[in-house]
Design an enzyme around this catalytic site. Structure first.
Site, short mmCIF file in Angstrom:
data_model
loop_
_atom_site.label_atom_id
_atom_site.label_comp_id
_atom_site.label_asym_id
_atom_site.label_seq_id
_atom_site.Cartn_x
_atom_site.Cartn_y
_atom_site.Cartn_z
N ASP A 73 -0.69 9.00 -10.77
CA ASP A 73 -0.19 8.00 -12.14
C ASP A 73 1.10 7.46 -12.18
O ASP A 73 1.91 6.67 -12.13
CB ASP A 73 -0.89 8.46 -13.17
CG ASP A 73 -2.66 8.00 -12.86
OD1 ASP A 73 -3.40 7.87 -11.95
OD2 ASP A 73 -2.49 8.67 -13.72
N ASP B 173 -4.13 2.11 -4.84
CA ASP B 173 -2.67 2.35 -4.13
C ASP B 173 -2.71 1.47 -3.87
O ASP B 173 -1.16 1.16 -2.60
CB ASP B 173 -2.96 4.02 -4.12
CG ASP B 173 -3.36 3.40 -1.87
OD1 ASP B 173 -4.93 3.45 -2.41
OD2 ASP B 173 -3.10 4.16 -1.09
N ASN C 80 -2.54 12.65 -4.54
CA ASN C 80 -3.83 12.96 -5.21
C ASN C 80 -4.19 14.20 -5.33
O ASN C 80 -4.39 15.32 -6.13
CB ASN C 80 -4.47 12.04 -5.91
CG ASN C 80 -4.37 11.33 -6.64
OD1 ASN C 80 -3.42 10.80 -7.87
ND2 ASN C 80 -4.57 9.32 -6.19
N ASP D 117 0.71 -0.92 -0.41
CA ASP D 117 -0.09 -0.19 0.11
C ASP D 117 1.12 1.19 -0.10
O ASP D 117 1.62 1.14 0.53
CB ASP D 117 -0.59 0.24 0.75
CG ASP D 117 -2.25 0.97 0.98
OD1 ASP D 117 -2.99 0.56 0.93
OD2 ASP D 117 -1.91 2.27 1.18
#
Length: 288
Positions: free
Chosen positions: A154, A180, A145, A137
């Protein structure tokens, strides 16, 4: 041969007469197999072979054919239809890729990863192969983000996936579970060896830098890992997922950028942090 021979194969009708048919086969064994089926069954239906175009490139051709005999039962020849399915098969392969591969990372998507994970449990049951499952993770990814934008998010995912992939073996299974979060199945791997792989992943991801556009600075990336062995009772694979999730929760709540291990029973332990040069292998052995 009808006039379609020129459209499909590039030959004029007159050029085809007298040519040995065997010359057209890219894979000679396919012709042998076709003849064997024709002799056995008298006909074939939509058998796909690779035939050669006049300019040399290969075509995927579906052949439907039957043997022809005269009234006395003597073999006269073969008649049939040849259909160019090259484009059809190409599109089918592309759709297969779209259905199995995560577009951003090139990893297996969640559905395909879990399918292969369930197949891996069968290998554990049948051959007693040691196997370990990791949940990976990305730490603080929501903040990336929200504050830096999805394009940088990304980019971070792609770089972290590349870093993680560089630590794995060829037969390991790597997939994106969503957002993620990623899953890794380490094949033919004992828990102590898995811990060493986790150590490499943590260190390699810490080397990942994301350039903050317009600010002239980089941000460091890290991940947290939840680790658990795979056993023959992990069908459905959600059982292994649940154990790895418990370990991941401990890693996240212990400051992130670390690895936690959940045995088949008991509570998870925290044997490895990013700065560790000597991971606590004993903590794993005590729980196996």
């Amino acid at each position: 041969m009808g006039p379609g021979v020129e459209r499909v194969f590039g030959y004029r009708q007159a050029e085809v007469y007298g040519m040995p048919v065997a010359n057209a086969y890219v894979i000679p064994a396919q012709r042998t197999q076709l003849w064997a089926r024709l002799r056995k069954y008298g006909e074939i239906n939509n058998r796909i072979v690779k035939l050669r175009h006049k300019d040399g490139h290969a075509l995927d051709i579906a052949i439907t054919a039957k043997m022809i005999f005269d009234d006395t039962g003597h073999f006269q020849g073969v008649e049939g239809l040849l259909r160019d399915v090259t484009e059809e098969l190409r599109l089918r392969r592309e759709l297969q890729i779209l259905a199995t591969i995560d577009n951003l990372t090139g990893l297996l998507n969640r559905r395909t990863f879990l399918e292969q994970a369930n197949q891996a449990v069968g290998i554990v049951s049948r051959y007693r192969e040691p196997m370990v499952f990791l949940i990976v993770d990305i730490d603080n990814f929501k903040e990336i983000n929200d504050n830096l934008g999805h394009l940088l998010g990304d980019e971070a995912i792609r770089k972290i996936v590349a870093a993680g992939r560089s630590c794995l073996r060829e037969n390991d299974i790597f997939g994106r579970l969503g957002g993620d979060e990623f899953g890794i199945i380490l094949r033919q791997c004992e828990p102590t060896e898995a811990l060493q792989i986790c150590q490499r992943i943590l260190a390699r991801v810490r080397e990942v830098r994301i350039r903050l556009r317009g600010k002239g600075a980089d941000t460091h990336m890290s991940v947290s890992l939840g680790v658990t062995p795979v056993c023959r009772t992990d069908r459905p694979f959600a059982r292994a997922l649940a154990r790895a999730d418990r370990a991941l929760y401990l890693a996240k709540s212990s400051g992130r950028c670390c690895c936690a291990y959940q045995a088949l029973e008991g509570s998870p332990v925290l044997p490895l942090q990013a700065a560790d040069s000597n991971p606590d292998l004993g903590a794993i052995r005590d729980h196996v």
